[in-house]
Design a protein around this motif. Structure first.
Motif, PDB file in Angstrom:
ATOM      1  N   VAL A  49       8.519 -27.899  28.181  1.00 24.25           N
ATOM      2  CA  VAL A  49       9.103 -26.921  27.271  1.00 24.25           C
ATOM      3  C   VAL A  49       9.671 -27.665  26.066  1.00 24.25           C
ATOM      4  N   PRO A  50       9.768 -26.995  24.910  1.00 23.70           N
ATOM      5  CA  PRO A  50      10.211 -27.694  23.700  1.00 23.70           C
ATOM      6  C   PRO A  50      11.656 -28.174  23.732  1.00 23.70           C
ATOM      7  N   SER A  51      12.529 -27.441  24.456  1.00 26.06           N
ATOM      8  CA  SER A  51      13.938 -27.798  24.404  1.00 26.06           C
ATOM      9  C   SER A  51      14.681 -27.224  25.596  1.00 26.06           C
ATOM     10  N   LYS A  52      15.930 -27.658  25.756  1.00 20.65           N
ATOM     11  CA  LYS A  52      16.782 -27.160  26.830  1.00 20.65           C
ATOM     12  C   LYS A  52      17.036 -25.665  26.675  1.00 20.65           C
ATOM     13  N   SER A  53      17.072 -25.192  25.438  1.00 22.37           N
ATOM     14  CA  SER A  53      17.321 -23.760  25.222  1.00 22.37           C
ATOM     15  C   SER A  53      16.197 -22.905  25.807  1.00 22.37           C
ATOM     16  N   PHE A  54      14.981 -23.451  25.843  1.00 19.04           N
ATOM     17  CA  PHE A  54      13.882 -22.721  26.469  1.00 19.04           C
ATOM     18  C   PHE A  54      14.155 -22.525  27.951  1.00 19.04           C
ATOM     19  N   TYR A  82      11.059 -28.355  34.937  1.00 16.63           N
ATOM     20  CA  TYR A  82      10.887 -28.330  33.492  1.00 16.63           C
ATOM     21  C   TYR A  82      10.994 -29.735  32.918  1.00 16.63           C
ATOM     22  N   ALA A  83      10.066 -30.059  32.045  1.00 17.62           N
ATOM     23  CA  ALA A  83      10.090 -31.345  31.353  1.00 17.62           C
ATOM     24  C   ALA A  83      10.532 -31.095  29.918  1.00 17.62           C
ATOM     25  N   VAL A  84      11.733 -31.606  29.570  1.00 20.64           N
ATOM     26  CA  VAL A  84      12.276 -31.439  28.222  1.00 20.64           C
ATOM     27  C   VAL A  84      12.147 -32.767  27.487  1.00 20.64           C
ATOM     28  N   PRO A  85      11.599 -32.777  26.264  1.00 22.97           N
ATOM     29  CA  PRO A  85      11.458 -34.040  25.524  1.00 22.97           C
ATOM     30  C   PRO A  85      12.802 -34.744  25.350  1.00 22.97           C
ATOM     31  N   LYS A  86      12.784 -36.044  25.506  1.00 17.70           N
ATOM     32  CA  LYS A  86      14.000 -36.819  25.290  1.00 17.70           C
ATOM     33  C   LYS A  86      14.366 -36.784  23.818  1.00 17.70           C
ATOM     34  N   SER A  87      15.663 -36.811  23.556  1.00 17.87           N
ATOM     35  CA  SER A  87      16.136 -36.809  22.172  1.00 17.87           C
ATOM     36  C   SER A  87      15.641 -38.066  21.470  1.00 17.87           C
ATOM     37  N   GLU A  88      14.901 -37.862  20.397  1.00 23.50           N
ATOM     38  CA  GLU A  88      14.336 -38.986  19.657  1.00 23.50           C
ATOM     39  C   GLU A  88      15.170 -39.290  18.424  1.00 23.50           C
ATOM     40  N   GLU A 190      13.779 -21.266  13.549  1.00 19.92           N
ATOM     41  CA  GLU A 190      12.764 -21.058  14.586  1.00 19.92           C
ATOM     42  C   GLU A 190      11.987 -22.343  14.852  1.00 19.92           C
ATOM     43  N   ILE A 191      11.643 -23.066  13.801  1.00 21.23           N
ATOM     44  CA  ILE A 191      10.934 -24.337  13.981  1.00 21.23           C
ATOM     45  C   ILE A 191      11.811 -25.330  14.729  1.00 21.23           C
ATOM     46  N   SER A 192      13.092 -25.381  14.396  1.00 18.45           N
ATOM     47  CA  SER A 192      14.012 -26.299  15.080  1.00 18.45           C
ATOM     48  C   SER A 192      14.097 -25.979  16.570  1.00 18.45           C
ATOM     49  N   LEU A 193      13.998 -24.697  16.899  1.00 20.42           N
ATOM     50  CA  LEU A 193      14.047 -24.285  18.305  1.00 20.42           C
ATOM     51  C   LEU A 193      12.744 -24.606  19.028  1.00 20.42           C
ATOM     52  N   ARG A 194      11.631 -24.306  18.390  1.00 18.73           N
ATOM     53  CA  ARG A 194      10.329 -24.501  19.036  1.00 18.73           C
ATOM     54  C   ARG A 194       9.862 -25.954  19.001  1.00 18.73           C
ATOM     55  N   HIS A 195      10.201 -26.648  17.933  1.00 17.56           N
ATOM     56  CA  HIS A 195       9.723 -28.015  17.737  1.00 17.56           C
ATOM     57  C   HIS A 195      10.902 -28.929  17.404  1.00 17.56           C
ATOM     58  N   PRO A 196      11.761 -29.202  18.367  1.00 21.66           N
ATOM     59  CA  PRO A 196      12.976 -29.994  18.079  1.00 21.66           C
ATOM     60  C   PRO A 196      12.675 -31.413  17.623  1.00 21.66           C
TER      61      PRO A 196
END
Length: 469
Positions: A49-54, A82-88, A190-196
């Motif tokens: 998922v794109p983020s923790k909010s998802f 759920y696999a959330v991308p690590k903060s880059e 919306e982009i920040s939420l979907r594509h952090p």
């Protein structure tokens, strides 16, 4: 048991098909299409998922839809992971495959200055503030016929920003106060939420220009350009303010070209379409037309109704339907005026403890907002009163003194005084050839009846609405 990658991915697609049938198109596009199945080991289904909010949204709102479908397709013992991308912490760099010889392939991040930051704060900053107002979202952007194309294209950009959409650049234009900045900020949020992982930046042209001037004084234009070339999604408001600024135009031309070639997304906001922009280089105007130009138009009556109801709901105000219709019919189409007028109306009624009516709304809004200048004549008022009370005009203008005719005559005089700027003597002369004293007496009589007779008050309000319609 599902073991092959094809099998579990097919099973996930089956789940998506059923979810799509149980959710709205916007919900499905926003919360389910971005999810990617990574693996299934027979007991655990791992989803990226794109983020923790998802995760919070799925578990909080959609798990009751998702759980039975997962059980049916993958087995009743299946657990979701759920696999959330690590903060880059990405550095700002140019694309390695850029064909422009003036832009280096690699930029030393320690030498890049961030023009968005306040002087004195240590630089560089690996991830900068996107300058977004989180109150501006697609959820609270009221859609109507006037802005449907803009909203649809903006959502498409938010879902797939950059080279994956034909709307690059997305050029949004329209008059002031119609919601351009709202939808531009909604794209960024919306982009920040979907594509952090993407760096989004919203900036007004006035700020861009002041940054460029500072960079010119400091002889630091290359770093200024390199900074903006490192942005993934650039949302530039008031693009028309580039007019007559050749130095800024040249810098923006380099930024635009690099972002476009790198598959990054540009969103441009203006009060004019590209063809009406003056004193801007043709090479820039041509690029503005590469993607989609979409106009936000003046809202129609139904859209204004929705805007008024949404604003009233946010303020916790209960505005009667007839007052809503009156506001929508009379307030000018600027959305800022609509929202400001409602705030003023609600504040005045809250502090004074008065009931919201058409008469009160008209009195409060007088001088605060721009009302459509509709010419209301005495003839129109007489026709409306006679039609409403089913009385002949000849009787109203005669010497007859029966109660029904007298009330009709007094109502016509009262409405003429309230809704026109015609002198009292002229009102009396036009209605039964009376004098100004008779008009004053009639207005006082009607005012007393409004204060003491609720049913009569409602009739007067209905007549006001009919005359003003």
């Amino acid at each position: 048991m599902l073991t092959t990658s094809v099998a579990y991915k097919d099973a996930w697609q089956n789940c998506l098909s059923q979810i799509q049938a149980q959710t709205s198109a916007e919900e499905f596009a926003k919360w389910f299409l971005p999810i990617v199945p990574l693996e299934f080991d027979g007991s655990k289904l791992r989803l990226r998922v794109p983020s923790k909010s998802f995760v919070d949204k799925i578990e909080g709102h959609y798990i009751n839809v998702l759980r039975p479908l997962i059980a049916e397709s993958f087995g009743y013992q299946t657990r979701l992971c759920y696999a959330v991308p690590k903060s880059e912490q990405p550095t700002i760099s140019s694309a390695a495959d850029s064909t422009s010889q003036s832009i280096p392939n690699r930029i030393d991040p320690t030498k890049i200055q961030n023009p968005v930051t306040i002087p004195g704060i240590p630089r560089p900053i690996p991830r900068f503030d996107p300058q977004l107002n989180h109150n501006y979202t697609f959820e609270n952007f009221i859609e109507g016929e006037c802005n449907r194309l803009v909203r649809s294209a903006s959502m498409a950009v938010a879902i797939n920003p950059g080279s994956s959409t034909p709307f690059n650049p997305l050029y949004i234009y329209g008059d002031s106060g119609l919601g351009k900045t709202h939808v531009a900020q909604a794209i960024g949020n919306e982009i920040s939420l979907r594509h952090p992982e993407l760096q989004v930046l919203y900036v007004a042209m006035s700020k861009f220009q002041s940054q460029f001037q500072a960079a010119t004084i400091e002889k630091n234009i290359p770093n200024f350009i390199h900074f903006y070339q490192g942005v993934d999604v650039l949302i530039l408001d008031d693009i028309q303010e580039l007019s007559g600024k050749p130095g800024t135009q040249n810098a923006f031309f380099n930024i635009f070209n690099h972002l476009q070639m790198s598959g990054k997304q540009l969103v441009l906001i203006s009060d004019k379409p590209p063809v009406e922009l003056k004193d801007i280089e043709e090479r820039l105007l041509t690029r503005f037309k590469w993607g989609l130009s979409a106009q936000i138009r003046i809202p129609d009556f139904q859209t204004k109704i929705k805007i008024i109801k949404a604003k009233a709901a946010r303020l916790g105000a209960n505005i009667p339907e007839d007052v809503i219709n009156y506001l929508a019919d009379n307030i000018s189409a600027n959305i800022r005026e609509i929202e400001g007028a409602i705030s003023s109306l609600v504040a005045n009624t809250s502090f004074m403890g008065k009931k919201i009516t058409i008469s009160l709304a008209k009195e409060i809004l007088k001088g605060y907002i721009s009302l459509y200048q509709k010419e209301i004549t005495i003839e129109h008022i007489i026709d409306t009163v006679c039609s409403y009370l089913n009385i002949d005009k000849e009787r109203l203008n005669s010497a007859e003194r029966t109660r029904e005719v007298a009330i009709a005559r007094q109502l016509a005089m009262y409405l003429a005084k309230q809704l026109t700027k015609i002198p009292l003597s002229a009102i009396g002369a036009a209605i039964g050839n009376r004098n100004h004293a008779t008009v004053l007496h009639s207005c006082k009589t009607i005012t007393n009846l409004i204060d003491t007779d609720q049913a009569f008050k409602l009739q007067v309000e209905e007549l006001e609405r009919l005359v003003s319609a």
